[in-house]
Write a protein that holds these residues in place. Sequence first.
Motif, PDB file in Angstrom:
ATOM      1  N   LEU A   5       0.794  -1.295  -0.053  1.00 51.26           N
ATOM      2  CA  LEU A   5       0.318  -0.440  -0.345  1.00 51.26           C
ATOM      3  C   LEU A   5       0.986   1.427  -0.170  1.00 51.26           C
ATOM      4  O   LEU A   5       2.478   1.470   0.168  1.00 51.26           O
ATOM      5  N   PRO A   6       0.201   2.313  -0.815  1.00 51.87           N
ATOM      6  CA  PRO A   6       1.100   3.278  -0.642  1.00 51.87           C
ATOM      7  C   PRO A   6       1.567   4.317   0.801  1.00 51.87           C
ATOM      8  O   PRO A   6       0.214   3.632   1.891  1.00 51.87           O
ATOM      9  N   SER A   7       2.560   4.639   0.793  1.00 51.85           N
ATOM     10  CA  SER A   7       2.387   5.103   2.753  1.00 51.85           C
ATOM     11  C   SER A   7       0.898   5.995   2.991  1.00 51.85           C
ATOM     12  O   SER A   7      -0.154   6.850   2.871  1.00 51.85           O
ATOM     13  N   MET A   8       0.906   6.428   4.394  1.00 51.66           N
ATOM     14  CA  MET A   8      -0.365   6.797   4.796  1.00 51.66           C
ATOM     15  C   MET A   8      -0.459   7.952   4.709  1.00 51.66           C
ATOM     16  O   MET A   8       0.359   8.801   5.747  1.00 51.66           O
ATOM     17  N   PRO A   9      -1.159   9.071   4.604  1.00 55.47           N
ATOM     18  CA  PRO A   9      -1.150  10.438   4.507  1.00 55.47           C
ATOM     19  C   PRO A   9      -1.089  11.263   5.880  1.00 55.47           C
ATOM     20  O   PRO A   9      -1.491  10.832   6.645  1.00 55.47           O
ATOM     21  N   SER A  10      -0.430  11.660   6.547  1.00 54.79           N
ATOM     22  CA  SER A  10       0.175  12.305   7.851  1.00 54.79           C
ATOM     23  C   SER A  10      -0.301  13.819   7.230  1.00 54.79           C
ATOM     24  O   SER A  10       0.030  14.559   6.621  1.00 54.79           O
ATOM     25  N   PRO A  11      -0.850  14.468   8.299  1.00 49.60           N
ATOM     26  CA  PRO A  11      -1.824  16.204   8.620  1.00 49.60           C
ATOM     27  C   PRO A  11      -0.434  16.703   8.208  1.00 49.60           C
ATOM     28  O   PRO A  11       0.444  17.086   9.339  1.00 49.60           O
ATOM     29  N   GLY A  12      -0.397  18.371   7.356  1.00 49.11           N
ATOM     30  CA  GLY A  12       0.169  18.815   7.504  1.00 49.11           C
ATOM     31  C   GLY A  12       0.304  20.359   8.065  1.00 49.11           C
ATOM     32  O   GLY A  12       0.641  21.238   7.121  1.00 49.11           O
ATOM     33  N   GLY A  13      -1.083  20.094   8.758  1.00 47.24           N
ATOM     34  CA  GLY A  13      -1.453  21.855   9.649  1.00 47.24           C
ATOM     35  C   GLY A  13      -3.117  21.125   9.402  1.00 47.24           C
ATOM     36  O   GLY A  13      -3.292  20.221  10.011  1.00 47.24           O
ATOM     37  N   PRO A  14      -3.487  22.455   9.582  1.00 47.78           N
ATOM     38  CA  PRO A  14      -4.954  22.406  10.027  1.00 47.78           C
ATOM     39  C   PRO A  14      -5.773  22.085   9.508  1.00 47.78           C
ATOM     40  O   PRO A  14      -5.396  21.755   7.566  1.00 47.78           O
ATOM     41  N   PRO A  15      -6.856  21.071   9.726  1.00 44.06           N
ATOM     42  CA  PRO A  15      -8.158  20.066   8.658  1.00 44.06           C
ATOM     43  C   PRO A  15      -8.498  20.947   7.781  1.00 44.06           C
ATOM     44  O   PRO A  15      -8.597  22.398   7.853  1.00 44.06           O
TER      45      PRO A  15
END
Length: 183
Positions: A5-15
């Motif tokens: 699977l591709p790596s899971m995204p991580s939040p890079g700031g506010p939603p």
Amino acid sequence: MLIPLPSMPSPGGPPSRYLLSMRPWFLALLIVQSICVAAQLFLILDIMGGFINGICLGLGWYAWHQDMHITFICYWGFMGLINGAFDIVRVIDTWVHLRGPLFSKDDAARNIVMGFRILGPISFVLGAWMAYSIYSRHGEAEANGGGDWAQRRAAERQPIADTSWQGPRFQTFGGQGQRLGTD
């Protein structure tokens, strides 16, 4: 077993605005799933299935509690897809082995149990679809909104080096070789 699977995204700031707009729908689905898991544990007495679905549900509640954390939304959706698919197969297996209709006119308790057995897998598969739709719009939502933060993020995605460079100009295995042990 390894599922590539591709790596899971991580939040890079506010939603993002889209993520925040999905928050009430996400909460509603989590409430439905919570009711289904509670029924699975205490009404149907499917302890193992309810426990595994409870783990998945816990990921969803944690994602919601952490301001729609995209990584845990993806974990919740992927686990919900797997659990929902297995539970759908369980419902089909029950339906095939029943001697009669899935719902009864005379037995209200059986109808409630069968309703929860059908609603549970549907809610988890629906959650997987919701997680995928959030995941697929996550990158574009960041680029379109967020003000100065999104502009810096878009600049980070630009290549550092000039992409017109062609690389080294040599041919692999194209010269005379050297033998070890000879002069």
